[in-house]
Structure formats: structure tokens, C-alpha cells
Design an enzyme around this catalytic site. Structure first.
Site, PDB file in Angstrom:
ATOM      1  N   ASN A 210      35.336  37.443  28.400  1.00 51.10           N
ATOM      2  CA  ASN A 210      34.537  38.297  29.259  1.00 51.10           C
ATOM      3  C   ASN A 210      35.082  39.800  28.870  1.00 51.10           C
ATOM      4  OD1 ASN A 210      36.995  39.060  31.038  1.00 51.10           O
ATOM      5  ND2 ASN A 210      37.126  36.867  31.109  1.00 51.10           N
ATOM      6  N   ASP A 279      36.387  30.517  34.289  1.00 56.14           N
ATOM      7  CA  ASP A 279      36.320  29.533  35.236  1.00 56.14           C
ATOM      8  C   ASP A 279      36.147  28.103  34.521  1.00 56.14           C
ATOM      9  OD1 ASP A 279      36.871  31.056  37.138  1.00 56.14           O
ATOM     10  OD2 ASP A 279      34.752  31.725  37.662  1.00 56.14           O
ATOM     11  N   LYS A 289      35.359  24.768  11.842  1.00 56.25           N
ATOM     12  CA  LYS A 289      34.057  25.893  12.272  1.00 56.25           C
ATOM     13  C   LYS A 289      32.988  25.104  12.431  1.00 56.25           C
ATOM     14  CE  LYS A 289      31.887  29.775  10.548  1.00 56.25           C
ATOM     15  NZ  LYS A 289      31.228  30.531   9.510  1.00 56.25           N
ATOM     16  N   PHE A 326      42.123  39.425  42.855  1.00 61.72           N
ATOM     17  CA  PHE A 326      41.194  40.321  42.746  1.00 61.72           C
ATOM     18  C   PHE A 326      39.777  39.575  42.960  1.00 61.72           C
ATOM     19  CE2 PHE A 326      42.229  44.513  41.413  1.00 61.72           C
ATOM     20  CZ  PHE A 326      43.621  44.571  41.511  1.00 61.72           C
ATOM     21  N   LYS A 340      37.172  34.052  49.443  1.00 65.33           N
ATOM     22  CA  LYS A 340      38.323  33.675  48.192  1.00 65.33           C
ATOM     23  C   LYS A 340      39.596  33.884  48.823  1.00 65.33           C
ATOM     24  CE  LYS A 340      35.464  34.771  44.300  1.00 65.33           C
ATOM     25  NZ  LYS A 340      35.043  35.853  43.449  1.00 65.33           N
ATOM     26  N   LYS A 344      41.984  30.391  48.781  1.00 63.81           N
ATOM     27  CA  LYS A 344      43.125  30.464  47.718  1.00 63.81           C
ATOM     28  C   LYS A 344      44.234  30.793  48.463  1.00 63.81           C
ATOM     29  CE  LYS A 344      39.894  31.934  44.213  1.00 63.81           C
ATOM     30  NZ  LYS A 344      39.882  32.249  42.567  1.00 63.81           N
TER      31      LYS A 344
END
Ligand code: CTP
Length: 399
Positions: A210, A279, A289, A326, A340, A344
Site C-alpha cells: 500500500n 488485511d 516467478k 490508527f 474500530k 479492537k
């Protein structure tokens, strides 16, 4: 951090002396008061007027100069200083300091210093730096309590490549902050921070990742270290260097990060999860490969869920431990972040919207909302460093 602090800088003869001009400017912006002593050879590389101007104080060159503010500047300046930085420190200055020679203003000030910490930042050609006599001298200084700032590696002005470059001004500033900076209100606390982007391999060549650069996590680690915490930075892929003075644990995948965090979780007082953790990860990683042979126009990759590190910490948390996560969202910021927080079992969620200007990936700023089970605080647009201190302030108030 450095507001109102007295910084004494001793500059000796090195081409890298120009970097101290930038440092003097950064110190001024930070609200510190800086005084500079230069050796005769330092003045061949940069004019003292540069430092007169940037610090607002007259640079001291000669103890016998009758225009000096004090007739015994080599005694008074180290007494005045909260920290004494010798940068760049030439082989000559290091040799003299290590062996008690005091034949000019700067070396006399070094031998007269008894109450302030001394940082020494060598800068010279790689072969000079690696010469055993220089290393022995540095060792002597370490034993006497000097903090040696390791030189950086790279291209040197003389054309050689290797260790011996003066670190950049920003890094020297950080070292000064670590020595004399903030109130050490996190002293004795252990803080673990995750940062960066995890990488989930598809085959030996490719991975899923990301846009996280690790800047927010690095800023948090720096802020906590400056405030005296013992910091462990569990770092996935980061585009920025981790701050000095923290223990760095490198991880690649979400699973590796999970293991690294859980192994260290029990001993921490504070855990802050700033990493962007995948995730999902490929169900299988191809050992070779993946080739595009055949005529197939598309390729499907099956993904499986990764383990949620923050939620696992939330389950394991003992009283007295503080857990901050975060949440980066593109819509319904507060609702999603509050969900969240509960799901959590975190003590705080720092929520930011990717849609807000000045927030998000790769920026030096952030716009955060700090959510706890009983409060919500919207922070203005802040640098990631400032935002980190605000987060730490809130955590400390609740610890
Ligand atoms: N996080 C984690 N482990 C994961 C995924 C996320 O510890 N496998 C942490 C992140 O470091 C962050 C917080 O959980 O502190 C929220 O991450 P985010 O990706 O926004 O939330 P998710 O729970 O993954 O929810 P969603 O993807 O549905 O928004």
C-alpha cells in the site's frame, strides 16, 4: 523541544562546516539560543559572519580578543551551555580533545567543560576516520562521557567514498533534542510503535502493498524517544529513515509484524499501531516467478485474511497498558473509527481521512481526530511531529 535552550557549537576545519549554517538556522527556528566557537581553520571554510547573522550572537574565535563579551570565554561559554556540540570535529580537534591539548579558544573550551553533555560529530576523509589513532582517540572520549555521533557514509568532497561525512543538519538537530530536548515525561516507559507498509509476496518477484511511507510512525517514534521513552519501532517497508535512538525491528509481511509485536507486547507500557497492515495476503506464494505463458487474459489470485495485530493486542491487554490504533478512512470517518475503537478494544484511535487536504500518505502533515471511549478531540492541521506530541500528551494524561 529546544526552546530557550543554550546550545554551544564548536566548529573545526572541515569542508562540511557549511552544514552548520543550516543547523544554526534550524536552532533559531526552534527557539534555542546558539553561540558558536570557530577554530582558525574553520574560518577558511566558512565566514564567521554567517554564524553572527544566523545566531544573533557574535562568533568567538580567539580567547584573547578584547571584543569578546567575556574576558574568559573559554570558561564562561561551556558554563552557559546546556549542551556542547563539536561539529564538524576534525581529526586534529579529536586528537587534541582526547589528549588534553588546549592551544586555542575551542580546545580550551572543551577542556573547561564540566557540567554540560558534549556531543562530538567527526567529519573527515574515510581513511583518516578509519585510522586506528583516530579511533583510539574517539574511544578515549567515549570513556570520558562524550557522545560520539557516528558519521554518515557516502561520497566525500575529496572524491573517496566511505564513512566520514558529517550528518545532515536535521539529524544533528535531532541529536541535540535527544540530549537536552523535551521534558523527559516518558522516561522509564517502554513504547512500541509499528510503521510503514507491509508487503505480501505473490511470488519471489512481486508483492501486494500500500501507499504508506512510514512517516507518521517514524514521527511518533522520534517524539517518544525525545521524551525519554525506550522505543521499539517495528518497521515494515518505510520510505524514511527510522529516527535515532530507537530499536528497530524490521518486518516484511503482516504475519511477521504480528509475531514481532506479540513477542514484545507484554513488556510494553504503550503500543501505537501506525503501520498500514495488509488485511489480506495471497493464499499461496508461488515458489517460482509466475509466468504469463498460455493465452489466459486474466489471472485470479485468492487472498486470505491476515491476523489483526491491534485486535490481538486488545485481547491480551493488561491494566495499565495503553493501546492506540490508527484509522485511515475515505468515508464515515468518525463512525468507522469509533467502531474500530470498540471492536479492537483500543484505548485510543487516531483517525484521519484520506479526503482531507494535508492528511494521508507521504505528507509531512496530518489532520487527526483522537477518539477514546469517552472523548473526541479534533486536532488542526499539524506536522506529523507536532501531531505525534499531541498523541503522546493525551496518552500520558490517561496512563
Ligand atoms: N491493523 C492491525 N492488523 C491488521 C490490520 C490493521 O493491527 N491486520 C491496525 C492498523 O495498524 C491500524 C488499525 O488496525 O492501527 C486500523 O487499521 P485499518 O486498516 O484502518 O482497519 P481495519 O481493521 O483493517 O478495517 P477496514 O480495513 O475494514 O477499514
Amino acid at each position: 523541544m529546544l526552546k530557550g535552550k543554550h546550545i554551544l557549537i564548536g566548529i573545526s576545519g572541515s569542508i562540511s562546516a557549511f552544514k552548520i549554517a543550516h543547523l544554526a538556522s534550524l536552532l533559531k527556528q526552534a527557539g534555542a539560543e546558539t553561540r558558536v566557537i570557530m577554530t582558525r581553520n574553520a574560518c577558511r571554510f566558512i565566514d564567521p559572519i554567517v554564524f553572527d547573522t544566523l545566531t544573533g550572537n557574535r562568533t568567538v574565535l580567539d580567547d584573547f580578543d578584547r571584543n569578546n563579551v567575556s574576558p574568559v570565554s573559554h570558561i564562561d561559554l561551556p558554563k552557559w551551555a546546556d549542551v556542547f556540540l563539536l561539529a564538524p570535529a576534525s581529526a586534529d580537534l579529536i586528537g587534541k580533545a582526547a589528549n588534553g591539548i588546549a592551544d586555542d579558544m575551542l580546545t580550551s573550551a572543551v577542556i573547561a567543560a564540566y557540567s554540560c553533555p558534549i556531543l562530538i560529530s567527526p567529519a573527515m576523509n574515510v581513511h583518516m576516520y578509519e585510522n586506528p589513532v583516530l579511533q583510539e582517540n574517539l574511544e578515549k572520549l567515549r570513556k570520558r562521557g562524550f557522545t560520539v555521533v557516528e558519521p554518515a557514509s557516502g561520497f566525500e568532497a575529496c572524491g573517496d567514498t566511505g564513512r566520514g561525512r558529517l550528518p545532515e543538519a536535521e539529524e544533528l538537530l535531532e541529536r541535540l533534542e535527544l540530549v537536552c530536548g523535551a521534558a523527559h515525561d516518558f522516561a522509564g516507559k517502554k513504547v512500541l510503535i509499528t510503521a510503514g507498509a507491509t508487503q505480501e509476496p505473490l511470488d519471489p518477484v512481486r508483492f501486494l502493498t500500500n501507499h504508506s511511507t512510514g512517516k507518521m510512525g517514524a514521527a511518533l517514534a522520534r517524539a517518544a524517544a525525545v521524551r525519554g521513552a525506550r522505543v521499539t519501532l517495528v518497521a515494515a517497508d518505510m520510505r524514511v529513515a527510522p529516527p535515532l535512538g530507537v530499536t528497530v525491528v524490521r518486518t516484511g509481511t503482516a504475519e511477521e509484524m504480528f509475531e514481532a509485536v506479540m513477542e514484545r507486547f507484554d513488556e510494553q507500557d504503550v503500543v501505537i499501531m501506525a503501520a498500514a497492515v495488509a488485511d489480506f495476503t495471497p493464499e499461496t506464494t508461488a515458489p517460482e516467478k509466475i509466468k504469463k505463458d498460455g493465452s489466459s487474459a486474466s489471472l485470479a489470485v485468492r487472498l486470505k485474511r491476515t491476523r489483526d495485530i491491534l485486535a490481538s493486542c486488545g485481547e491480551k491487554k493488561r491494566p495499565g497498558q495503553f493501546l492506540c490504533g490508527f484509522a485511515m478512512e475515505t468515508e464515515n470517518l468518525i463512525e468507522n473509527a469509533e467502531a474500530k475503537l470498540r471492536r479492537k478494544n483500543a484505548d485510543m484511535i487516531a483517525a484521519n481521512s484520506l479526503r482531507k487536504e494535508g492528511a494521508g500518505f507521504g505528507t509531512d502533515t496530518n489532520v487527526l481526530t483522537l477518539l477514546t471511549p469517552d472523548s473526541r478531540e479534533e486536532l488542526p492541521l499539524l506536522t506529523k511531529d507536532e501531531a505525534s506530541h499531541r498523541i503522546l500528551d493525551r496518552i500520558l494524561a490517561r496512563l
